[in-house]
Design a protein around this motif. Sequence first.
Motif, short mmCIF file in Angstrom:
data_model
loop_
_atom_site.label_atom_id
_atom_site.label_comp_id
_atom_site.label_asym_id
_atom_site.label_seq_id
_atom_site.Cartn_x
_atom_site.Cartn_y
_atom_site.Cartn_z
N THR A 1 3.76 -1.73 12.00
CA THR A 1 3.57 -1.73 10.55
C THR A 1 2.30 -0.95 10.21
O THR A 1 1.38 -0.84 11.01
CB THR A 1 3.43 -3.15 10.00
OG1 THR A 1 2.44 -3.83 10.76
CG2 THR A 1 4.74 -3.89 10.10
N LEU A 2 2.26 -0.41 9.02
CA LEU A 2 1.09 0.30 8.49
C LEU A 2 0.74 -0.34 7.16
O LEU A 2 1.60 -0.95 6.52
CB LEU A 2 1.43 1.78 8.28
CG LEU A 2 1.73 2.60 9.54
CD1 LEU A 2 2.16 3.99 9.14
CD2 LEU A 2 0.50 2.66 10.42
N PRO A 3 -0.51 -0.17 6.72
CA PRO A 3 -0.85 -0.70 5.40
C PRO A 3 0.06 -0.08 4.34
O PRO A 3 0.25 1.14 4.32
CB PRO A 3 -2.30 -0.26 5.21
CG PRO A 3 -2.82 -0.04 6.58
CD PRO A 3 -1.66 0.42 7.40
N SER A 4 0.63 -0.91 3.51
CA SER A 4 1.65 -0.41 2.59
C SER A 4 1.01 0.25 1.38
O SER A 4 -0.19 0.11 1.12
CB SER A 4 2.55 -1.55 2.15
OG SER A 4 1.79 -2.49 1.43
N LEU A 5 1.85 0.99 0.65
CA LEU A 5 1.39 1.69 -0.55
C LEU A 5 1.32 0.69 -1.70
O LEU A 5 2.01 -0.33 -1.67
CB LEU A 5 2.38 2.80 -0.89
CG LEU A 5 2.68 3.76 0.27
CD1 LEU A 5 3.71 4.77 -0.16
CD2 LEU A 5 1.41 4.46 0.71
N PRO A 6 0.52 0.99 -2.72
CA PRO A 6 0.49 0.07 -3.87
C PRO A 6 1.86 0.00 -4.52
O PRO A 6 2.62 0.97 -4.50
CB PRO A 6 -0.54 0.69 -4.81
CG PRO A 6 -0.89 2.00 -4.25
CD PRO A 6 -0.40 2.11 -2.87
N PRO A 7 2.21 -1.17 -5.06
CA PRO A 7 3.55 -1.33 -5.62
C PRO A 7 3.82 -0.35 -6.77
O PRO A 7 4.97 0.08 -6.95
CB PRO A 7 3.58 -2.78 -6.10
CG PRO A 7 2.17 -3.23 -6.13
CD PRO A 7 1.43 -2.41 -5.14
N GLY B 1 -0.26 -7.10 -5.80
CA GLY B 1 1.14 -7.32 -5.44
C GLY B 1 1.50 -6.55 -4.18
O GLY B 1 0.70 -5.78 -3.66
N LEU B 2 2.69 -6.81 -3.70
CA LEU B 2 3.17 -6.20 -2.45
C LEU B 2 4.33 -5.27 -2.74
O LEU B 2 5.31 -5.68 -3.36
CB LEU B 2 3.63 -7.27 -1.48
CG LEU B 2 2.61 -7.99 -0.61
CD1 LEU B 2 3.32 -9.04 0.22
CD2 LEU B 2 1.89 -7.02 0.30
N GLY B 3 4.22 -4.06 -2.32
CA GLY B 3 5.35 -3.15 -2.37
C GLY B 3 6.17 -3.28 -1.11
O GLY B 3 5.95 -4.21 -0.33
N PRO B 4 7.11 -2.39 -0.90
CA PRO B 4 7.86 -2.44 0.36
C PRO B 4 6.94 -2.20 1.55
O PRO B 4 5.97 -1.45 1.44
CB PRO B 4 8.91 -1.33 0.21
CG PRO B 4 8.48 -0.52 -0.95
CD PRO B 4 7.61 -1.35 -1.80
N ALA B 5 7.25 -2.87 2.67
CA ALA B 5 6.43 -2.71 3.87
C ALA B 5 6.58 -1.29 4.41
O ALA B 5 7.58 -0.63 4.15
CB ALA B 5 6.85 -3.72 4.93
N LEU B 6 5.57 -0.84 5.14
CA LEU B 6 5.59 0.51 5.69
C LEU B 6 5.69 0.41 7.21
O LEU B 6 4.92 -0.31 7.83
CB LEU B 6 4.29 1.21 5.29
CG LEU B 6 4.37 2.69 5.01
CD1 LEU B 6 5.42 2.97 3.96
CD2 LEU B 6 3.01 3.19 4.55
#
Lengths: 266, 476
Positions: free
Chosen positions: A191-197, A206-211
């Motif tokens: 996993t990588l740090p995800s992008l902003p939602p 908030g959480l966007g889709p996982a990367l």
Amino acid sequence: MQPGSHITGLSALRTTIARLERRAAADRGATPLTFGLPRVDAALPAGGVMPGALHEAWGAGPQVEHGAAVALLAAGLLARGPGEVLWVLEQRDIYPPALAEVGLTPNRVVYVHARKPATVLLVMEEGLRHRGLAGVVGEFSGTLSLTASRRLQLAAERSGVTAFLLRRSRCFDDPVLREPSAAVTRWRVGTLPSLPPLAHAPETPGLGPALWRLELIRCRGGEAHSWIVEAFDATGRCRLVADLADRPAAPGADRPTAPEPRRALV
Amino acid sequence: MITAASDGRRMVVAAADQAALALGIRPGMTLAHARAMVPGLAVVDADREGDATALARMAAWCLRYSPLTAADPPNGIWLDITGCAPLHGGEAALLADLLERLARGGAQARAAVADTPGAAHAVARFGRDALAVVDPGTHAEAIAKLPVGALRLPDETVTALRRLGFERVGQLAEAARGPLVRRFGKQVALRLDQAAGRVFEAIHPVIPDEMVAHRLSFVEPLLTAEAFGQVIDELLTAVCAGLEASGQGARRLDLLFERVDGSVQSIRIGTAAPSRHAPHLARLLRERLETVDPGLGVEAMQLRVPQAEALAFRQASAGLLDGDAPAAGIAALVDRIENRLGPGSVWRAAAVESDVPERAVAAIPAIGRAPATSWPPGLPRPVRLLDPPRPVDVLALLPDHPPVAFTWRRRRHRIRRADGPERITGEWWRRAGEEAAVRDYFAVEDEDGRRFWLFRRGDGIDPATGDLRWFLHGLL
């Protein structure tokens, strides 16, 4: 014996071998399980994850223990085709609502609690011999010998059932995972740090889709690759992030060097 | 209430119920004495034949637990549960189920499992608990402390032994055999040997007559697995024809091996859906062949169907509706796996209408009605659910901010992004203690992009809702 008969004999053998090898996927007219991402699918010789073959996957770094992302990967890919899936567990820690969230609904999955690594392989092989299934997923924490992986691969080829072996291990960089196997593809998913939602408002909580960093470590008839993709959503769609595709997987490069990947979406 | 029977010269108490026993009435007392002790005692004539018939019927009913059961008059039933316990979740669970069902039918009973029939008999009647499981190999110790009456000896012998100072079975077992046999005959030594397992004791099983069964006996005793395999095929051909004639499919099959030495070994298999498909059943039976010890040889084999269900002829699918076809094939696979791994190891997940995550999933049998509904979409749910939730140290602002960092297994995770809270309230209709309980769930992502599902007990305002401890409940 005439000198020419060797050549004809050899070419006949070659055709037989080619037919034997391709019989699994091509002759049955089975469609590959595609990611829906042209760049990823093009890197796989079958134009997607080949049905009727064994695929191995494990989590990068500490995620190898629970293998959450790889379970979603297998579930999301199998959700693309019809039919039932046999999910063989070593520990009873899977939570089916998450699989339903990527499209693998509960009426399509039969779970088996095998308890021991050796039993997982046994049950998987039993399932792979059964033509009525769409796929067999096994969670396995033991050492996979070349013979054992070949047995699974042969069983999958013969019946046309797709097999995913999700490797789990208690240690981060388990040398067991580097041993050769007969699997057609081997994946490592980190996993990588995800992008902003919301891309236009990066400060929104908030959480966007996982990367995911999707690494194709080995691929029969293809080359190793690495991509950064967004995790599957409820319809099984995923998106390719940034132009990091087509870079060969660097062994040991589990962690991203940059804190945030580039934000361009393809 | 008591039952009374004639002893030849006088009327004696044959059996007494709990109330009568509490008043001091004991079986064997004269009726006149009992009447004098308790005025207004209800007396019924004992019906020995009726008792025996009822006991035989009960023994036949016990076939649900084991292929080998037998009535043991006046008040016992033998069950040979070799190999049957796993089908019921273990020996203790089997006994508990048996006692519970008997109690529901109004019968009080005691039960014991031991290596030998003699030891089980003794522990069931003289042991401390109504339900006893004697571990393998410990039956000698288990009966050593019991009174000599536990050995199934005539009353006179027991009285005489007592008079000689033998109170416990253990004392008797240690005493010299010679004088014992000279004084009391062979029976004492025989019963001791039977209880210890040195002498084999056969039980004569009951066979209900409506059962589909087939038996083959051989001129030469059989020893090898291949030979057994051939016999299985032949037996199955006959049994499947019988099942087809009655429009049934087998849910359970018992294969009995009658050995040359007079003992019987058995294999029991179960199927997830009724079946009379001979190759499939043959495969299930063959897989269990290794558990059979043929001894000096098997002179007859018998295949019985103690449990069968209606199985109609099914029309082959015309392929118009795609959804109907594959389920039939999976039953065979499920049977093979379940017979190898034990019951309960194959299941499907079904959605349950509950917001509490651990209650939202129920395991249902793999064959049967497939779950029709799924879980409500769009909620973040972990792939791995940790059971029980692991307590973690969390740094967070009250009352409703997501955590800033948490420590799990001595590793600190700094949280970059978070989603929540998703509030889940207790289900007071299930458990009284949950009336005020609240859990606030957060889906969080750490610096490496790993995602976790954390919850806090309590809403942070009202102490009644929870103690504000944090738990890791899953990995997304």
